[in-house]
Design a protein around this motif. Structure first.
Motif, PDB file in Angstrom:
ATOM      1  N   THR A  57     114.032 127.046  46.934  1.00 25.19           N
ATOM      2  CA  THR A  57     114.331 125.652  47.490  1.00 25.19           C
ATOM      3  C   THR A  57     112.747 125.478  47.711  1.00 25.19           C
ATOM      4  O   THR A  57     111.838 125.958  48.381  1.00 25.19           O
ATOM      5  CB  THR A  57     115.030 126.647  48.712  1.00 25.19           C
ATOM      6  N   VAL A  58     113.144 124.100  47.436  1.00 21.93           N
ATOM      7  CA  VAL A  58     112.645 123.169  47.211  1.00 21.93           C
ATOM      8  C   VAL A  58     112.740 121.854  48.371  1.00 21.93           C
ATOM      9  O   VAL A  58     114.228 121.091  48.155  1.00 21.93           O
ATOM     10  CB  VAL A  58     111.803 122.618  45.960  1.00 21.93           C
ATOM     11  N   HIS A  59     111.766 121.702  48.892  1.00 25.13           N
ATOM     12  CA  HIS A  59     111.611 120.406  49.916  1.00 25.13           C
ATOM     13  C   HIS A  59     110.124 119.456  49.754  1.00 25.13           C
ATOM     14  O   HIS A  59     109.759 119.808  49.459  1.00 25.13           O
ATOM     15  CB  HIS A  59     111.729 120.780  51.219  1.00 25.13           C
ATOM     16  N   ALA A  60     110.666 118.397  50.033  1.00 21.23           N
ATOM     17  CA  ALA A  60     109.704 117.635  49.475  1.00 21.23           C
ATOM     18  C   ALA A  60     110.067 115.638  49.663  1.00 21.23           C
ATOM     19  O   ALA A  60     111.244 115.081  50.666  1.00 21.23           O
ATOM     20  CB  ALA A  60     110.261 116.634  47.466  1.00 21.23           C
ATOM     21  N   ASP A  61     108.679 115.326  50.770  1.00 21.39           N
ATOM     22  CA  ASP A  61     108.910 114.534  51.580  1.00 21.39           C
ATOM     23  C   ASP A  61     108.507 113.180  50.858  1.00 21.39           C
ATOM     24  O   ASP A  61     107.665 113.347  49.801  1.00 21.39           O
ATOM     25  CB  ASP A  61     107.566 114.252  52.326  1.00 21.39           C
ATOM     26  N   LEU A  62     110.294 112.379  50.775  1.00 24.11           N
ATOM     27  CA  LEU A  62     110.086 110.901  50.504  1.00 24.11           C
ATOM     28  C   LEU A  62     110.545 109.890  50.575  1.00 24.11           C
ATOM     29  O   LEU A  62     111.492 109.622  50.659  1.00 24.11           O
ATOM     30  CB  LEU A  62     110.688 111.252  48.800  1.00 24.11           C
ATOM     31  N   PRO A  63     109.938 109.635  52.254  1.00 26.93           N
ATOM     32  CA  PRO A  63     110.173 108.433  53.188  1.00 26.93           C
ATOM     33  C   PRO A  63     109.778 107.242  52.419  1.00 26.93           C
ATOM     34  O   PRO A  63     108.526 106.869  51.464  1.00 26.93           O
ATOM     35  CB  PRO A  63     108.926 108.787  54.110  1.00 26.93           C
ATOM     36  N   GLY A  64     111.034 106.953  52.726  1.00 26.67           N
ATOM     37  CA  GLY A  64     111.310 104.600  52.110  1.00 26.67           C
ATOM     38  C   GLY A  64     111.562 104.869  50.863  1.00 26.67           C
ATOM     39  O   GLY A  64     111.753 103.899  50.178  1.00 26.67           O
ATOM     40  N   VAL A  65     111.522 105.682  50.329  1.00 25.26           N
ATOM     41  CA  VAL A  65     112.328 105.600  48.554  1.00 25.26           C
ATOM     42  C   VAL A  65     113.994 105.985  48.686  1.00 25.26           C
ATOM     43  O   VAL A  65     114.640 106.389  49.396  1.00 25.26           O
ATOM     44  CB  VAL A  65     112.034 107.094  48.307  1.00 25.26           C
ATOM     45  N   ALA A  66     114.440 104.679  47.909  1.00 25.91           N
ATOM     46  CA  ALA A  66     115.838 105.456  47.327  1.00 25.91           C
ATOM     47  C   ALA A  66     116.207 106.179  46.736  1.00 25.91           C
ATOM     48  O   ALA A  66     115.611 106.838  46.077  1.00 25.91           O
ATOM     49  CB  ALA A  66     116.437 104.012  46.775  1.00 25.91           C
ATOM     50  N   LYS A  67     117.840 107.042  47.207  1.00 27.94           N
ATOM     51  CA  LYS A  67     117.826 107.965  46.390  1.00 27.94           C
ATOM     52  C   LYS A  67     117.564 107.269  44.592  1.00 27.94           C
ATOM     53  O   LYS A  67     117.718 108.587  44.024  1.00 27.94           O
ATOM     54  CB  LYS A  67     119.832 108.348  46.953  1.00 27.94           C
ATOM     55  N   ASP A  68     118.166 106.773  44.135  1.00 30.11           N
ATOM     56  CA  ASP A  68     118.336 105.878  42.493  1.00 30.11           C
ATOM     57  C   ASP A  68     116.864 105.930  42.170  1.00 30.11           C
ATOM     58  O   ASP A  68     116.835 106.383  40.939  1.00 30.11           O
ATOM     59  CB  ASP A  68     119.122 104.049  42.847  1.00 30.11           C
ATOM     60  N   ASP A  69     115.872 106.123  42.571  1.00 30.17           N
ATOM     61  CA  ASP A  69     114.625 105.916  42.365  1.00 30.17           C
ATOM     62  C   ASP A  69     114.176 107.272  42.468  1.00 30.17           C
ATOM     63  O   ASP A  69     112.317 107.300  42.166  1.00 30.17           O
ATOM     64  CB  ASP A  69     113.742 105.085  43.512  1.00 30.17           C
ATOM     65  N   ILE A  70     114.752 108.285  42.679  1.00 32.90           N
ATOM     66  CA  ILE A  70     113.870 109.309  42.469  1.00 32.90           C
ATOM     67  C   ILE A  70     114.815 110.018  41.020  1.00 32.90           C
ATOM     68  O   ILE A  70     115.755 110.387  40.694  1.00 32.90           O
ATOM     69  CB  ILE A  70     114.289 110.506  43.758  1.00 32.90           C
ATOM     70  N   HIS A  71     114.203 110.723  40.482  1.00 31.25           N
ATOM     71  CA  HIS A  71     113.802 111.790  39.293  1.00 31.25           C
ATOM     72  C   HIS A  71     113.574 112.874  39.366  1.00 31.25           C
ATOM     73  O   HIS A  71     112.482 113.302  39.750  1.00 31.25           O
ATOM     74  CB  HIS A  71     113.918 110.801  38.018  1.00 31.25           C
TER      75      HIS A  71
END
Length: 140
Positions: A48-62
């Motif tokens: 299980t991986v948790h990554a902090d990506l505050p302020g990022v839109a879901k479509d901009d994550i790969h």
């Protein structure tokens, strides 16, 4: 009684250099952008991986999985709204690209992997691939 302290002229130089070199850097080369922080946990069936990506839109994550290597990349786009008569005095919010790759201890079953993104945290559930059983060949 007086104590004698040995002065090393290179001690502070090394500390300053280490601070410059080991700072997190995004792909655009901005050293002020924080690195992508992750927590990785393992149980008998999955990672299980948790990554902090505050302020990022879901479509901009790969997310890319190749065997045991997991790569996460994201882009936070800058939105600028300049109103007439307004000037920016200070801007500390970051934007740009960030990525992170790491290798896990066992190959991942890509077909069963799941990803969720809520409240600025990406959660990956990465099931371990069942190890192929080996067999001993008899030589005839």
């Amino acid at each position: 009684m007086n104590q004698v302290t040995r002065w090393d002229p290179f001690e502070n130089l090394f500390k300053d250099f280490r601070g410059l070199v080991l700072q997190p850097v995004d792909l655009a080369g901005n050293p002020d952008v924080p690195a992508l922080k992750v927590d990785v946990k393992e149980d008998k069936d999955a990672y299980t991986v948790h990554a902090d990506l505050p302020g990022v839109a879901k479509d901009d994550i790969h997310v890319n999985i190749e065997g045991a290597v997991v790569s996460i990349s994201a882009e936070k786009k800058r939105t600028v709204e300049n109103k007439e008569g307004e000037r920016v005095l200070r801007s500390e919010r970051h934007y740009g690209k960030v990525s992170r790759s790491f290798q896990l201890g066992q190959d991942i079953d890509e077909a069963k992997a799941q990803a969720r993104f809520a409240d600025g945290v990406l959660e990956l559930t990465l099931p371990k691939k069942v190890a192929a059983s080996s067999r001993k060949l008899t030589i005839q």
